[in-house]
Design a protein around this motif. Structure first.
Motif, short mmCIF file in Angstrom:
data_model
loop_
_atom_site.label_atom_id
_atom_site.label_comp_id
_atom_site.label_asym_id
_atom_site.label_seq_id
_atom_site.Cartn_x
_atom_site.Cartn_y
_atom_site.Cartn_z
N LYS A 25 29.28 43.18 -13.53
CA LYS A 25 30.71 42.90 -13.39
C LYS A 25 31.43 44.12 -12.81
CE LYS A 25 31.18 39.47 -17.05
NZ LYS A 25 31.82 39.19 -18.35
N GLU A 26 31.00 45.29 -13.20
CA GLU A 26 31.61 46.50 -12.65
C GLU A 26 31.36 46.58 -11.16
OE1 GLU A 26 31.18 49.19 -16.72
OE2 GLU A 26 30.31 49.94 -14.86
N ALA A 27 30.15 46.22 -10.78
CA ALA A 27 29.82 46.22 -9.35
C ALA A 27 30.68 45.18 -8.63
CB ALA A 27 28.34 45.93 -9.15
N GLU A 28 30.90 44.05 -9.26
CA GLU A 28 31.73 43.01 -8.66
C GLU A 28 33.16 43.51 -8.45
OE1 GLU A 28 31.18 39.60 -11.19
OE2 GLU A 28 29.77 38.72 -9.77
N ALA A 29 33.68 44.19 -9.44
CA ALA A 29 35.04 44.72 -9.33
C ALA A 29 35.12 45.73 -8.18
CB ALA A 29 35.46 45.36 -10.65
N ALA A 30 34.09 46.54 -8.06
CA ALA A 30 34.07 47.53 -6.98
C ALA A 30 34.04 46.85 -5.62
CB ALA A 30 32.86 48.45 -7.14
N LEU A 31 33.23 45.81 -5.52
CA LEU A 31 33.13 45.09 -4.25
C LEU A 31 34.45 44.44 -3.87
CD1 LEU A 31 29.74 43.21 -4.22
CD2 LEU A 31 30.56 44.91 -2.59
N GLU A 32 35.18 43.96 -4.87
CA GLU A 32 36.48 43.35 -4.58
C GLU A 32 37.41 44.36 -3.95
OE1 GLU A 32 36.85 39.75 -7.62
OE2 GLU A 32 38.56 40.98 -7.08
N ARG A 33 37.40 45.55 -4.49
CA ARG A 33 38.25 46.58 -3.93
C ARG A 33 37.84 46.88 -2.50
NH1 ARG A 33 40.09 51.62 -4.30
NH2 ARG A 33 38.14 52.69 -4.73
N PHE A 34 36.54 46.94 -2.28
CA PHE A 34 36.04 47.20 -0.92
C PHE A 34 36.54 46.13 0.05
CE2 PHE A 34 33.00 46.38 2.46
CZ PHE A 34 32.87 47.63 3.02
N TYR A 35 36.34 44.86 -0.31
CA TYR A 35 36.71 43.80 0.63
C TYR A 35 38.21 43.63 0.77
CZ TYR A 35 31.91 42.60 1.51
OH TYR A 35 30.60 42.67 1.92
N LYS A 36 38.95 43.93 -0.29
CA LYS A 36 40.41 43.88 -0.17
C LYS A 36 40.88 44.90 0.87
CE LYS A 36 42.09 41.07 -3.52
NZ LYS A 36 43.19 40.12 -3.45
N THR A 37 40.24 46.05 0.86
CA THR A 37 40.63 47.09 1.81
C THR A 37 40.27 46.70 3.24
OG1 THR A 37 40.38 48.76 0.11
CG2 THR A 37 40.41 49.54 2.39
N ILE A 38 39.05 46.17 3.41
CA ILE A 38 38.65 45.73 4.75
C ILE A 38 39.60 44.65 5.25
CG2 ILE A 38 36.80 44.61 6.08
CD1 ILE A 38 36.17 47.49 5.26
N GLN A 39 39.95 43.75 4.34
CA GLN A 39 40.87 42.68 4.69
C GLN A 39 42.22 43.26 5.14
OE1 GLN A 39 41.79 39.97 1.39
NE2 GLN A 39 41.13 38.32 2.75
N ARG A 40 42.64 44.28 4.42
CA ARG A 40 43.91 44.91 4.75
C ARG A 40 43.85 45.55 6.14
NH1 ARG A 40 46.64 50.15 1.85
NH2 ARG A 40 48.58 50.08 3.02
N ILE A 41 42.76 46.22 6.43
CA ILE A 41 42.61 46.83 7.75
C ILE A 41 42.71 45.75 8.82
CG2 ILE A 41 41.03 48.01 9.33
CD1 ILE A 41 39.85 49.47 6.91
N GLU A 42 42.02 44.66 8.60
CA GLU A 42 41.99 43.60 9.60
C GLU A 42 43.34 42.92 9.75
OE1 GLU A 42 38.75 41.08 8.52
OE2 GLU A 42 37.26 42.46 9.38
N GLU A 43 43.98 42.66 8.64
CA GLU A 43 45.24 41.94 8.72
C GLU A 43 46.38 42.81 9.23
OE1 GLU A 43 45.90 40.13 4.97
OE2 GLU A 43 44.40 38.56 5.30
N GLU A 44 46.41 44.06 8.79
CA GLU A 44 47.54 44.89 9.14
C GLU A 44 47.34 45.68 10.43
OE1 GLU A 44 48.86 47.43 6.02
OE2 GLU A 44 48.77 45.83 4.52
N TRP A 45 46.10 45.98 10.70
CA TRP A 45 45.89 46.96 11.75
C TRP A 45 45.19 46.48 13.00
CZ3 TRP A 45 48.39 51.43 12.09
CH2 TRP A 45 49.16 51.74 10.97
N THR A 46 44.37 45.51 12.90
CA THR A 46 43.73 45.07 14.12
C THR A 46 42.80 43.91 13.88
OG1 THR A 46 42.42 45.68 16.01
CG2 THR A 46 41.73 46.59 13.92
N ALA A 47 42.60 43.15 14.94
CA ALA A 47 41.55 42.14 14.92
C ALA A 47 40.56 42.50 16.01
CB ALA A 47 42.15 40.77 15.18
N ASP A 48 40.84 43.57 16.72
CA ASP A 48 40.03 43.87 17.90
C ASP A 48 39.44 45.26 17.85
OD1 ASP A 48 42.27 45.35 18.13
OD2 ASP A 48 42.95 44.50 20.03
N ILE A 49 39.12 45.70 16.65
CA ILE A 49 38.51 47.02 16.55
C ILE A 49 37.12 46.99 17.19
CG2 ILE A 49 37.29 48.48 14.89
CD1 ILE A 49 39.76 48.53 13.21
N ILE A 50 36.91 47.92 18.05
CA ILE A 50 35.59 48.06 18.64
C ILE A 50 34.88 49.13 17.84
CG2 ILE A 50 34.29 48.73 20.69
CD1 ILE A 50 37.07 47.88 22.14
#
Length: 493
Positions: free
Chosen positions: A312-337
């Motif tokens: 469960k701890e690993a799951e919580a950590a992964l959520e934070r990871f993907y929330k951040t990636i999602q934030r990068i994609e939504e706020e900053w770019t869809a076309d990162i090379i």
RNA sequence: GGCGGCGUACCCAAGUGGUUAAGGGAGCAGUCUGCAAAACUGCCAUUCAGCGGUUCAAAUCCGCUCGCCGCCUCCA
């Protein structure tokens, strides 16, 4: 930096250089004896060597990776007779189950997956050659390997034959010249699976099948031989003895790697304690990526303790990871090379140090923190990203933020290529998690609607009770500017 | 008895001679919110089981002590 690998044979970390001097690497890992469902310990071994295999490939080595199935053995025969089924049928069933579990864990399929029963010819040949060289002898249809004849017997486990003898707990067998000798070939008892051989019908002993499979699929000398720590003695010790005696080549394997055990609540997993954790049960309750993250969160040679909260701890950590990636994609770019990373980053440094996956994970989360900080600062200073169509040439400050975010994502992506974690898209990850609930999505949507109606009417008491009710069923609601979303409960009490 | 390993914060866990001892989880505070949740931010080990020693410098090397574990039998 060069890759360093801890070698059980020398008990030291060594610079890795393949025996062929080129980029070719031959790697053999002891797979399961297929008589029961695989447990979390098998998963650890498989995932550890999966990562090692992938990382070697990532570094540009051409790896030929073999992992066997031991599909003839006492335990299989006993189990089959208990169930009243054919031994071969039982073995096949658990091979399929193992393959399914590996697939569910995202473990790459090895290049070769030999079975002991398909290597009988080589086993007989190997045994004959050991008899010819006087390293083995036959006795009433059995063939035994003479442990005392090879001077360096014990070099892997650090054992000394005389001390073993003194504390011997091995069965005394009248057919053996020495109690420590082990069977290469066992004469068939009635009803047991058997193959014809120069010594009459029988089947291979333990140990010899791995040597035979290794020799016939990879060669007389290999680079890496792996398995669980418990296999060091007697299994790997015996493999070394018989292989080197037969081929005359030393060492049989240049690097010996052994993964540590998984304990369950500080206790060794065993059938008698009743704490065996099957892979499929674990995967039923947890996301596969979280299971891998848990397994890779400590060094592969250390013992790893499983408790009810660890995944469960690993799951919580992964959520934070993907929330951040999602934030990068939504706020900053869809076309990162994603640019190619130059060598010498923290991820590579950690992996080069005896496959330090825990260090890699630490480095990834450090980058995740950096990314969030960058985005916060950029947002505060007015460099908030607009869609590319609106802002074809972003201001310099924003460009710098984007550049850094690109590098961070490249690093995460690189780590994911050999960890097998962090490689999903946020959408995939959160969608997977949404399937892990007992309440139907339709029902949840209906309740959300009901609650929002109450909220609009300022009936917060009713709204809160719906929320609490769902939470008790493991569904957490979040009110966002875009509306109410839901996910499975993340935190644990 | 023989062989091997480990002891880092509330929990898990990197680091094995040299800037402020990674990272995750939990906790607390702030931002946000009808309230929450989530998210984000900040805080959270003057210290690495204890005691000695080597060194300009040690969590890291050496010695001793204490505690824990694995293998020596089938086991990933």
């Amino acid at each position: 930096m060069t890759l360093k690998i801890y070698n059980s044979l020398t008990r030291k970390k060594e610079d890795f250089s393949p025996i062929g001097n080129g980029k070719d690497v031959l790697m053999y890992v002891c797979g399961p004896t297929v008589y029961a469902l695989s447990h979390i310990g098998h998963a650890r071994s498989a995932v550890a060597f999966d990562v090692i295999y992938r990382y070697l490939s990532h570094k540009g080595y051409k790896v030929k990776y073999a992992r066997n199935y031991t599909d003839v053995d006492d335990k299989i025969i006993n189990r089959a007779s208990e169930e009243g089924v054919d031994a071969k049928e039982l073995a096949e069933r658990y091979i399929r189950a193992f393959d399914a579990d590996m697939d569910a864990l995202g473990v790459a399929v090895p290049d070769v997956r030999p079975k002991a029963t398909e290597t009988i010819g080589k086993i007989i040949e190997l045994t004959q050659s050991l008899i010819a060289k006087k390293y083995a002898y036959q006795s009433n249809g059995d063939v035994f390997y003479s442990v005392r004849l090879k001077k360096d017997y014990g070099k892997l486990s650090g054992k000394n034959i005389d001390e073993l003898e003194a504390g011997a707990r091995v069965d005394v067998n009248e057919d053996k010249l020495d109690p420590l000798d082990f069977a290469l070939w066992k004469a068939a008892k009635p009803g047991e699976p058997a193959w014809d051989s120069p010594w009459g019908p029988g089947r291979p002993g333990w140990h010899v099948e791995c040597s035979a499979m290794c020799l016939s699929h990879l060669g007389d000398a290999i680079d890496i031989h792996g398995g669980g720590r418990d296999l060091i003695f007697p299994h790997h010790e015996n493999e070394i003895a018989q292989s080197e005696a037969a081929t005359g080549k030393t060492p049989f394997a240049k690097y010996w790697l052994h993964n540590g055990f998984v304990n369950v609540a500080k206790e060794k997993m065993s059938k008698s304690v009743g704490n065996v954790l099957n892979i499929r049960d674990v995967l039923q309750a947890h996301d596969k990526e979280a299971v891998r993250l848990f397994l890779l969160g400590s060094h592969y040679r250390s013992p790893l303790d499983y408790t009810k909260d660890s995944i469960k701890e690993a799951e919580a950590a992964l959520e934070r990871f993907y929330k951040t990636i999602q934030r990068i994609e939504e706020e900053w770019t869809a076309d990162i090379i994603v640019p190619a990373l130059q060598r010498g980053n923290a991820v590579i440094d950690a992996m080069d140090d005896d496959f330090n996956t825990a260090g890699v994970i630490g480095a990834v989360f450090k980058e995740i923190n950096r990314a969030n900080k960058l985005m916060d600062e950029a947002t505060d200073s007015g460099y908030k990203r607009q869609p590319a169509t609106v802002l074809p040439s972003p201001p310099r400050g924003e460009g710098r933020v984007r550049g850094k975010l690109e590098t961070i994502r490249a690093l995460c992506k690189e780590a994911s290529s050999f960890l097998g974690v962090f490689g999903s898209t946020p959408e995939e990850f959160f969608k997977r998690r949404k399937t892990q609930t007992d309440v139907s999505p339709e029902e949840i949507e209906r309740l959300i609607e009901e609650r929002n109606t109450a909220r609009r009417g300022k009936d917060f008491k009713k709204a809160d009770s719906i929320r609490t009710e769902l939470l008790e069923k493991g569904v957490a609601l979040e009110d966002t500017p875009k509306g109410t979303t839901w996910g499975v409960k993340r935190r644990f009490p």
